[in-house]
Design a protein around this motif. Structure first.
Motif, PDB file in Angstrom:
ATOM      1  N   ALA A 281       0.833  -1.205   0.000  1.00 56.41           N
ATOM      2  CA  ALA A 281       0.000   0.000   0.000  1.00 56.41           C
ATOM      3  C   ALA A 281       0.868   1.255   0.000  1.00 56.41           C
ATOM      4  N   ARG A 282       1.929   1.264   0.823  1.00 61.29           N
ATOM      5  CA  ARG A 282       2.845   2.416   0.859  1.00 61.29           C
ATOM      6  C   ARG A 282       3.514   2.626  -0.499  1.00 61.29           C
TER       7      ARG A 282
ATOM      8  N   TYR B 144       2.355   1.798  -3.494  1.00 63.85           N
ATOM      9  CA  TYR B 144       1.375   2.372  -4.422  1.00 63.85           C
ATOM     10  C   TYR B 144       1.123   3.842  -4.110  1.00 63.85           C
ATOM     11  N   GLU B 145       0.982   4.178  -2.821  1.00 60.43           N
ATOM     12  CA  GLU B 145       0.758   5.574  -2.449  1.00 60.43           C
ATOM     13  C   GLU B 145       1.943   6.445  -2.857  1.00 60.43           C
ATOM     14  N   ASP B 146       3.164   5.927  -2.709  1.00 65.41           N
ATOM     15  CA  ASP B 146       4.355   6.670  -3.141  1.00 65.41           C
ATOM     16  C   ASP B 146       4.350   6.899  -4.646  1.00 65.41           C
TER      17      ASP B 146
ATOM     18  N   ALA C 109      -3.964   6.455  -4.881  1.00 66.38           N
ATOM     19  CA  ALA C 109      -4.648   6.616  -3.597  1.00 66.38           C
ATOM     20  C   ALA C 109      -5.341   5.308  -3.232  1.00 66.38           C
ATOM     21  N   ILE C 110      -4.963   4.720  -2.111  1.00 68.11           N
ATOM     22  CA  ILE C 110      -5.600   3.485  -1.653  1.00 68.11           C
ATOM     23  C   ILE C 110      -6.937   3.863  -1.010  1.00 68.11           C
ATOM     24  N   CYS C 111      -8.027   3.335  -1.566  1.00 67.70           N
ATOM     25  CA  CYS C 111      -9.360   3.679  -1.055  1.00 67.70           C
ATOM     26  C   CYS C 111      -9.997   2.543  -0.273  1.00 67.70           C
TER      27      CYS C 111
ATOM     28  N   ARG D 283      -9.012  -1.452   1.774  1.00 68.92           N
ATOM     29  CA  ARG D 283      -8.120  -2.572   2.114  1.00 68.92           C
ATOM     30  C   ARG D 283      -9.003  -3.746   2.522  1.00 68.92           C
TER      31      ARG D 283
ATOM     32  N   GLY E 262      -7.122   0.787  -5.236  1.00 67.65           N
ATOM     33  CA  GLY E 262      -6.634   2.146  -5.334  1.00 67.65           C
ATOM     34  C   GLY E 262      -7.215   2.866  -6.533  1.00 67.65           C
TER      35      GLY E 262
ATOM     36  N   ASP F 181      -6.019   5.492  -9.563  1.00 70.05           N
ATOM     37  CA  ASP F 181      -4.934   6.131 -10.300  1.00 70.05           C
ATOM     38  C   ASP F 181      -5.594   6.923 -11.417  1.00 70.05           C
TER      39      ASP F 181
END
Length: 132
Positions: free
Chosen positions: A33-34, A36-38, A42-44, A46, A59, A61
């Motif tokens: 998750a980190r 992908y966020e980097d 945006a993780i919406c 889990r 997520g 994009d």
């Protein structure tokens, strides 16, 4: 009934291994998750659960909804072997269920990735992993 001294430690050992694997799986999902966020995704959600299955990470994009299946094992190759054809079918069905509630419904742009995490915590992402 007498206490079984031989089986009791084995049961505890299996239970302990199960907990360790569970925690390692959650840690792998958090690392992915980190990542992908980097990368600006945006993780919406889990561990989103539908009626057929679960998606580890979802997520966004831009206009694309990105679904991520996370697999963790000693090596990336071994992690990849943990995805069965039946599981791929459940992933597709769960993706369809999720996007049915999106504004564009089944016309929503999607991507299904496979994130492999090895024993050292290194992540390998296979984008569009299940595209034919």
């Amino acid at each position: 009934m007498p206490f079984d001294f031989v089986s009791a430690p084995a049961r505890q050992s299996r239970k302990s291994r199960g907990l360790t694997n569970h925690l390692a799986g959650h840690a792998a999902e958090a690392s992915v998750a980190r990542l992908y966020e980097d990368r600006g995704v945006a993780i919406c959600a889990r561990n989103w659960r539908g009626s057929v299955g679960e998606i580890d990470l979802i997520g966004r994009d831009g206009d694309v909804v990105v679904f991520v299946e996370v697999k963790q094992s000693r090596t990336h190759d071994l992690a990849a072997t943990h995805v069965s054809p039946a599981q791929i079918g459940r992933i597709f069905a769960t993706v369809e269920e999720f996007v049915a509630n999106e504004p564009r419904g089944l016309l929503t742009d999607v991507r299904i990735d496979l994130a492999l995490v090895d024993g050292q915590g290194r992540i390998q992402v296979v984008e569009n992993a299940f595209a034919g």
